[in-house]
Motif scaffolding. Structure first.
Motif, PDB file in Angstrom:
ATOM      1  N   LEU A   3       0.828  -1.196   0.000  1.00  0.00           N
ATOM      2  CA  LEU A   3       0.000   0.000   0.000  1.00  0.00           C
ATOM      3  C   LEU A   3       0.867   1.251   0.000  1.00  0.00           C
ATOM      4  O   LEU A   3       1.929   1.288   0.606  1.00  0.00           O
ATOM      5  CB  LEU A   3      -0.889   0.027   1.243  1.00  0.00           C
ATOM      6  CG  LEU A   3      -2.093  -0.882   1.247  1.00  0.00           C
ATOM      7  CD1 LEU A   3      -2.817  -0.797   2.577  1.00  0.00           C
ATOM      8  CD2 LEU A   3      -3.039  -0.506   0.134  1.00  0.00           C
ATOM      9  N   THR A   4       0.394   2.279  -0.666  1.00  0.00           N
ATOM     10  CA  THR A   4       1.079   3.566  -0.620  1.00  0.00           C
ATOM     11  C   THR A   4       0.700   4.269   0.679  1.00  0.00           C
ATOM     12  O   THR A   4      -0.164   3.819   1.438  1.00  0.00           O
ATOM     13  CB  THR A   4       0.666   4.439  -1.812  1.00  0.00           C
ATOM     14  OG1 THR A   4      -0.729   4.701  -1.717  1.00  0.00           O
ATOM     15  CG2 THR A   4       0.987   3.766  -3.127  1.00  0.00           C
ATOM     16  N   TRP A   5       1.349   5.402   0.923  1.00  0.00           N
ATOM     17  CA  TRP A   5       1.064   6.165   2.144  1.00  0.00           C
ATOM     18  C   TRP A   5      -0.391   6.612   2.165  1.00  0.00           C
ATOM     19  O   TRP A   5      -1.075   6.486   3.173  1.00  0.00           O
ATOM     20  CB  TRP A   5       2.009   7.370   2.190  1.00  0.00           C
ATOM     21  CG  TRP A   5       1.843   8.229   3.376  1.00  0.00           C
ATOM     22  CD1 TRP A   5       2.274   7.969   4.636  1.00  0.00           C
ATOM     23  CD2 TRP A   5       1.180   9.481   3.430  1.00  0.00           C
ATOM     24  NE1 TRP A   5       1.928   8.993   5.476  1.00  0.00           N
ATOM     25  CE2 TRP A   5       1.258   9.940   4.748  1.00  0.00           C
ATOM     26  CE3 TRP A   5       0.538  10.258   2.487  1.00  0.00           C
ATOM     27  CZ2 TRP A   5       0.713  11.137   5.146  1.00  0.00           C
ATOM     28  CZ3 TRP A   5      -0.007  11.456   2.890  1.00  0.00           C
ATOM     29  CH2 TRP A   5       0.090  11.879   4.202  1.00  0.00           C
ATOM     30  N   LEU A   6      -0.897   7.101   1.035  1.00  0.00           N
ATOM     31  CA  LEU A   6      -2.289   7.524   0.960  1.00  0.00           C
ATOM     32  C   LEU A   6      -3.230   6.333   1.057  1.00  0.00           C
ATOM     33  O   LEU A   6      -4.304   6.430   1.659  1.00  0.00           O
ATOM     34  CB  LEU A   6      -2.541   8.296  -0.332  1.00  0.00           C
ATOM     35  CG  LEU A   6      -3.901   8.965  -0.459  1.00  0.00           C
ATOM     36  CD1 LEU A   6      -4.091   9.996   0.643  1.00  0.00           C
ATOM     37  CD2 LEU A   6      -4.051   9.608  -1.803  1.00  0.00           C
ATOM     38  N   GLY A   7      -2.839   5.194   0.515  1.00  0.00           N
ATOM     39  CA  GLY A   7      -3.656   3.983   0.642  1.00  0.00           C
ATOM     40  C   GLY A   7      -3.771   3.521   2.082  1.00  0.00           C
ATOM     41  O   GLY A   7      -4.820   3.041   2.507  1.00  0.00           O
ATOM     42  N   LYS A   8      -2.687   3.659   2.840  1.00  0.00           N
ATOM     43  CA  LYS A   8      -2.741   3.306   4.261  1.00  0.00           C
ATOM     44  C   LYS A   8      -3.682   4.228   5.020  1.00  0.00           C
ATOM     45  O   LYS A   8      -4.426   3.786   5.903  1.00  0.00           O
ATOM     46  CB  LYS A   8      -1.349   3.373   4.874  1.00  0.00           C
ATOM     47  CG  LYS A   8      -0.435   2.275   4.404  1.00  0.00           C
ATOM     48  CD  LYS A   8       0.949   2.430   4.988  1.00  0.00           C
ATOM     49  CE  LYS A   8       1.899   1.415   4.401  1.00  0.00           C
ATOM     50  NZ  LYS A   8       3.268   1.578   4.885  1.00  0.00           N
ATOM     51  N   ASP A  64       2.720   8.978  -2.201  1.00  0.00           N
ATOM     52  CA  ASP A  64       3.127   7.595  -2.347  1.00  0.00           C
ATOM     53  C   ASP A  64       3.874   7.087  -1.124  1.00  0.00           C
ATOM     54  O   ASP A  64       3.603   6.003  -0.634  1.00  0.00           O
ATOM     55  CB  ASP A  64       3.985   7.436  -3.597  1.00  0.00           C
ATOM     56  CG  ASP A  64       4.091   6.002  -4.039  1.00  0.00           C
ATOM     57  OD1 ASP A  64       3.055   5.301  -4.001  1.00  0.00           O
ATOM     58  OD2 ASP A  64       5.187   5.573  -4.408  1.00  0.00           O
ATOM     59  N   CYS A  65       4.815   7.889  -0.603  1.00  0.00           N
ATOM     60  CA  CYS A  65       5.625   7.418   0.525  1.00  0.00           C
ATOM     61  C   CYS A  65       5.506   8.281   1.771  1.00  0.00           C
ATOM     62  O   CYS A  65       5.955   7.887   2.841  1.00  0.00           O
ATOM     63  CB  CYS A  65       7.093   7.307   0.120  1.00  0.00           C
ATOM     64  SG  CYS A  65       7.879   8.891  -0.205  1.00  0.00           S
ATOM     65  N   GLY A  66       4.934   9.484   1.678  1.00  0.00           N
ATOM     66  CA  GLY A  66       4.774  10.350   2.829  1.00  0.00           C
ATOM     67  C   GLY A  66       5.969  11.243   3.114  1.00  0.00           C
ATOM     68  O   GLY A  66       6.028  11.880   4.162  1.00  0.00           O
ATOM     69  N   ALA A  67       6.923  11.330   2.196  1.00  0.00           N
ATOM     70  CA  ALA A  67       8.107  12.172   2.395  1.00  0.00           C
ATOM     71  C   ALA A  67       7.755  13.645   2.197  1.00  0.00           C
ATOM     72  O   ALA A  67       6.772  13.991   1.541  1.00  0.00           O
ATOM     73  CB  ALA A  67       9.203  11.764   1.412  1.00  0.00           C
ATOM     74  N   ASP A  68       8.583  14.518   2.772  1.00  0.00           N
ATOM     75  CA  ASP A  68       8.369  15.953   2.672  1.00  0.00           C
ATOM     76  C   ASP A  68       8.843  16.446   1.306  1.00  0.00           C
ATOM     77  O   ASP A  68       9.959  16.179   0.889  1.00  0.00           O
ATOM     78  CB  ASP A  68       9.135  16.663   3.784  1.00  0.00           C
ATOM     79  CG  ASP A  68       8.858  18.145   3.814  1.00  0.00           C
ATOM     80  OD1 ASP A  68       7.783  18.561   3.338  1.00  0.00           O
ATOM     81  OD2 ASP A  68       9.714  18.886   4.326  1.00  0.00           O
TER      82      ASP A  68
END
Length: 103
Positions: A3-8, A64-68
């Motif tokens: 799952l991507t960050w948004l999917g989580k 996708d990953c939650g990075a800044d």
């Protein structure tokens, strides 16, 4: 498929809604409480929890990953994440950024 960050975040939000709904239904079924106050409290709880879950979603976060992404340049397709390589384009945000640069 991971799952991507948004999917989580979406999965977490779905489980919050399902669990609060099941708890409210169980509370109505097993007690003598009237339904409307329980439903109102459940809706308020879901609204507060979803607000706190989605508070980090911002234009400067990779979906996708939650990075800044605040230091990344904006190209014609959006911002490119350096950690995962995803292109992050938000509908309406690009136009707002262009309008603020012209002024």
């Amino acid at each position: 498929m991971p799952l991507t960050w948004l999917g989580k975040i979406r999965t977490r939000a779905l489980w919050v809604v399902v669990c609060v709904g099941a708890t409210a239904l169980g509370l109505i079924a097993w007690t003598t409480l009237p339904a409307w106050p329980v439903v109102g409290a459940a809706v308020a709880a879901v609204a507060l929890v979803l607000n706190s879950i989605t508070a980090r979603i911002d234009a400067s976060i990779c979906l996708d990953c939650g990075a800044d992404l605040s230091g990344e340049p904006v190209c014609s397709h959006g911002r490119v994440c350096r950690s995962c390589g995803a292109i992050n384009e938000r509908v309406g945000v690009a136009e707002r950024d262009e309008d603020s640069r012209e002024a």
